[in-house]
Design a protein around this motif. Structure first.
Motif, PDB file in Angstrom:
ATOM      1  N   PHE A 240     -20.921  30.839 153.247  1.00 27.40           N
ATOM      2  CA  PHE A 240     -20.841  31.030 151.809  1.00 27.40           C
ATOM      3  C   PHE A 240     -19.418  30.756 151.319  1.00 27.40           C
ATOM      4  CE2 PHE A 240     -24.409  33.678 153.133  1.00 27.40           C
ATOM      5  CZ  PHE A 240     -25.373  33.315 152.193  1.00 27.40           C
ATOM      6  N   PRO A 241     -19.264  30.162 150.126  1.00 26.37           N
ATOM      7  CA  PRO A 241     -17.935  29.881 149.568  1.00 26.37           C
ATOM      8  C   PRO A 241     -17.109  31.155 149.433  1.00 26.37           C
ATOM      9  CG  PRO A 241     -19.658  28.806 148.290  1.00 26.37           C
ATOM     10  CD  PRO A 241     -20.352  29.736 149.232  1.00 26.37           C
ATOM     11  N   ARG A 242     -15.803  31.038 149.557  1.00 28.86           N
ATOM     12  CA  ARG A 242     -14.928  32.207 149.488  1.00 28.86           C
ATOM     13  C   ARG A 242     -15.056  32.923 148.144  1.00 28.86           C
ATOM     14  NH1 ARG A 242     -10.954  35.108 151.347  1.00 28.86           N
ATOM     15  NH2 ARG A 242      -9.169  35.689 150.042  1.00 28.86           N
ATOM     16  N   VAL A 243     -15.319  32.163 147.090  1.00 28.40           N
ATOM     17  CA  VAL A 243     -15.418  32.774 145.767  1.00 28.40           C
ATOM     18  C   VAL A 243     -16.561  33.782 145.717  1.00 28.40           C
ATOM     19  CG1 VAL A 243     -16.926  30.973 144.814  1.00 28.40           C
ATOM     20  CG2 VAL A 243     -15.480  32.325 143.279  1.00 28.40           C
ATOM     21  N   THR A 244     -17.646  33.527 146.460  1.00 29.10           N
ATOM     22  CA  THR A 244     -18.772  34.468 146.465  1.00 29.10           C
ATOM     23  C   THR A 244     -18.381  35.766 147.177  1.00 29.10           C
ATOM     24  OG1 THR A 244     -19.681  33.529 148.515  1.00 29.10           O
ATOM     25  CG2 THR A 244     -20.457  32.605 146.420  1.00 29.10           C
ATOM     26  N   LEU A 245     -17.541  35.656 148.200  1.00 32.88           N
ATOM     27  CA  LEU A 245     -17.071  36.849 148.901  1.00 32.88           C
ATOM     28  C   LEU A 245     -16.160  37.677 148.003  1.00 32.88           C
ATOM     29  CD1 LEU A 245     -16.278  35.262 152.394  1.00 32.88           C
ATOM     30  CD2 LEU A 245     -18.377  36.408 151.639  1.00 32.88           C
ATOM     31  N   ILE A 246     -15.313  36.987 147.228  1.00 27.89           N
ATOM     32  CA  ILE A 246     -14.412  37.676 146.297  1.00 27.89           C
ATOM     33  C   ILE A 246     -15.220  38.405 145.222  1.00 27.89           C
ATOM     34  CG2 ILE A 246     -12.663  37.341 144.495  1.00 27.89           C
ATOM     35  CD1 ILE A 246     -11.562  35.038 146.166  1.00 27.89           C
ATOM     36  N   LEU A 247     -16.215  37.714 144.673  1.00 26.68           N
ATOM     37  CA  LEU A 247     -17.054  38.327 143.643  1.00 26.68           C
ATOM     38  C   LEU A 247     -17.853  39.493 144.214  1.00 26.68           C
ATOM     39  CD1 LEU A 247     -18.385  35.173 141.741  1.00 26.68           C
ATOM     40  CD2 LEU A 247     -16.645  36.796 140.977  1.00 26.68           C
ATOM     41  N   GLY A 248     -18.242  39.375 145.484  1.00 30.39           N
ATOM     42  CA  GLY A 248     -18.944  40.481 146.134  1.00 30.39           C
ATOM     43  C   GLY A 248     -18.059  41.705 146.247  1.00 30.39           C
ATOM     44  N   ASP A 249     -16.806  41.499 146.663  1.00 23.74           N
ATOM     45  CA  ASP A 249     -15.850  42.616 146.769  1.00 23.74           C
ATOM     46  C   ASP A 249     -15.570  43.238 145.407  1.00 23.74           C
ATOM     47  OD1 ASP A 249     -15.642  42.254 149.493  1.00 23.74           O
ATOM     48  OD2 ASP A 249     -13.848  40.994 149.369  1.00 23.74           O
ATOM     49  N   ALA A 250     -15.517  42.377 144.384  1.00 25.92           N
ATOM     50  CA  ALA A 250     -15.160  42.839 143.038  1.00 25.92           C
ATOM     51  C   ALA A 250     -16.368  43.263 142.220  1.00 25.92           C
ATOM     52  CB  ALA A 250     -14.408  41.725 142.302  1.00 25.92           C
ATOM     53  N   SER A 251     -17.556  43.246 142.821  1.00 25.75           N
ATOM     54  CA  SER A 251     -18.792  43.462 142.057  1.00 25.75           C
ATOM     55  C   SER A 251     -18.822  44.799 141.323  1.00 25.75           C
ATOM     56  CB  SER A 251     -20.008  43.341 142.980  1.00 25.75           C
ATOM     57  OG  SER A 251     -19.932  44.288 144.032  1.00 25.75           O
ATOM     58  N   TYR A 252     -18.285  45.849 141.942  1.00 24.88           N
ATOM     59  CA  TYR A 252     -18.301  47.166 141.302  1.00 24.88           C
ATOM     60  C   TYR A 252     -17.452  47.175 140.035  1.00 24.88           C
ATOM     61  CZ  TYR A 252     -17.724  52.216 140.667  1.00 24.88           C
ATOM     62  OH  TYR A 252     -17.697  53.492 140.137  1.00 24.88           O
ATOM     63  N   THR A 253     -16.248  46.617 140.139  1.00 20.05           N
ATOM     64  CA  THR A 253     -15.378  46.539 138.964  1.00 20.05           C
ATOM     65  C   THR A 253     -15.986  45.624 137.906  1.00 20.05           C
ATOM     66  OG1 THR A 253     -13.376  46.944 140.265  1.00 20.05           O
ATOM     67  CG2 THR A 253     -13.078  45.886 138.136  1.00 20.05           C
ATOM     68  N   LEU A 254     -16.587  44.533 138.331  1.00 18.13           N
ATOM     69  CA  LEU A 254     -17.264  43.629 137.387  1.00 18.13           C
ATOM     70  C   LEU A 254     -18.351  44.371 136.635  1.00 18.13           C
ATOM     71  CD1 LEU A 254     -17.689  40.406 139.573  1.00 18.13           C
ATOM     72  CD2 LEU A 254     -16.187  40.675 137.617  1.00 18.13           C
TER      73      LEU A 254
END
Length: 317
Positions: A240-254
């Motif tokens: 998976f692209p790195r951006v999806t991992l970043i968005l996954g980590d940030a999902s709660y704040t998002l």
């Protein structure tokens, strides 16, 4: 925007993000507790402490911002109010109706976190007392509560009662079941693709049918459980692209902050008289809102949530 427009249907389907969130939460809780349950060394205090470190700080920060706006800029909100008890309940994840009888905390999306924290508590207590049999007894407990709510009715009269008897709580257990299935059986790629496609088609179909909300734990909860099983079966097969991992980590704040960015864009458009848009403009606006929310939400995650979580984890967990 009419109720029959494609955007109205998309908005309805967008609500199902909560159901996916609950299913994933159940899956993750099974993942992080399985070993300790098997080894009979589950630590209730450590578990709840880690959950609070994960959930509370960012929620309190965003809720405080909303509270300040409610006090000093109430015209920013539509039909929203609070008082002392409602505010205290909001910050303590305890369901207290607002002065205008809304079943939501100061931060609107916080109703899901009330249920989330309730699930953590139920799960931890049943693991503590029933060990490896926790799933059966905790599921039975939730089933009894929801059955009482269904038979007695009048759930719209009391926020606490409505929360404790909300059938959407079953979705956490669907996540537990999804993890158990995933840990014991690996799906073949072709079957995973077929299952994934079937789930997507059903989700699209559901946004046009718009079944009763009290049944969402069935038509969205079960579908997202299968969807999650299908997606995770690709682990190790697809990078998976790195951006999806970043968005996954940030999902709660998002999740906590997305309202601010979308509301801010709405206010700007409303004051500039640009709300009467055609379909193309609305599509571009939706993409812009998604992009803006992802960017600024991720920034908030790196600058605030991650920093606080690391410091609190190092100190208390």
């Amino acid at each position: 925007m009419s109720d029959d427009s494609i955007y109205a249907h998309m908005a309805f389907l967008g609500r199902s993000g909560v159901d996916l969130f609950f299913v994933i939460s159940g899956f993750i809780m099974a993942y992080i507790t399985t070993e300790s349950v098997k080894k009979d060394n589950f630590n209730f205090n450590r578990f709840m402490k880690k959950r609070c470190i994960r959930i509370v700080p960012m929620y309190w920060i965003v809720s405080s911002v909303v509270l300040c706006l409610l006090i000093y800029k109430p015209d920013f909100f539509y039909n929203t109010s609070t008082d002392f008890l409602h505010t205290v309940g909001s910050f303590l994840f305890f369901p207290v109706a607002s002065p205008d009888d809304k079943f939501a905390p100061v931060l609107g999306v916080g109703w899901t976190l009330n249920l989330e924290m309730y699930f953590y508590l139920v799960l931890a207590l049943f693991i503590l007392f029933f060990k490896r049999s926790y799933f059966m007894y905790s599921l039975l407990f939730i089933a009894i509560c929801c059955t009482v709510g269904y038979i007695v009715g009048h759930r719209e009269n009391n926020y606490l009662y409505a929360s404790l008897t909300n059938p959407i709580l079953f979705e956490f257990f669907f996540g537990l079941i999804a993890f158990d299935f995933f840990s014991k059986k690996k799906l073949k790629t072709k079957f995973s693709l077929l299952l994934l496609l079937t789930c997507i088609i059903f989700l699209v179909f559901s946004c046009y049918k718009q079944w009763p909300d009290e049944l969402r734990f069935l038509y969205w909860g079960i579908t997202y459980s299968l969807f999650l099983i299908a997606i995770i079966s690709f682990e190790g097969k697809i990078k998976f692209p790195r951006v999806t991992l970043i968005l996954g980590d940030a999902s709660y704040t998002l999740y906590l902050t997305h309202y601010f960015f979308i509301a801010g864009i709405y206010i700007l458009l409303n004051r500039s008289g640009l709300l009467d848009l055609n379909n193309v403009s609305i599509s571009l606006l939706i993409l812009f809102c998604i992009l803006t929310t992802c960017i600024f939400g991720s920034v908030c995650y790196f600058l605030i949530e991650r920093v606080i979580t690391v410091k609190l984890t190092n100190k208390f967990a």
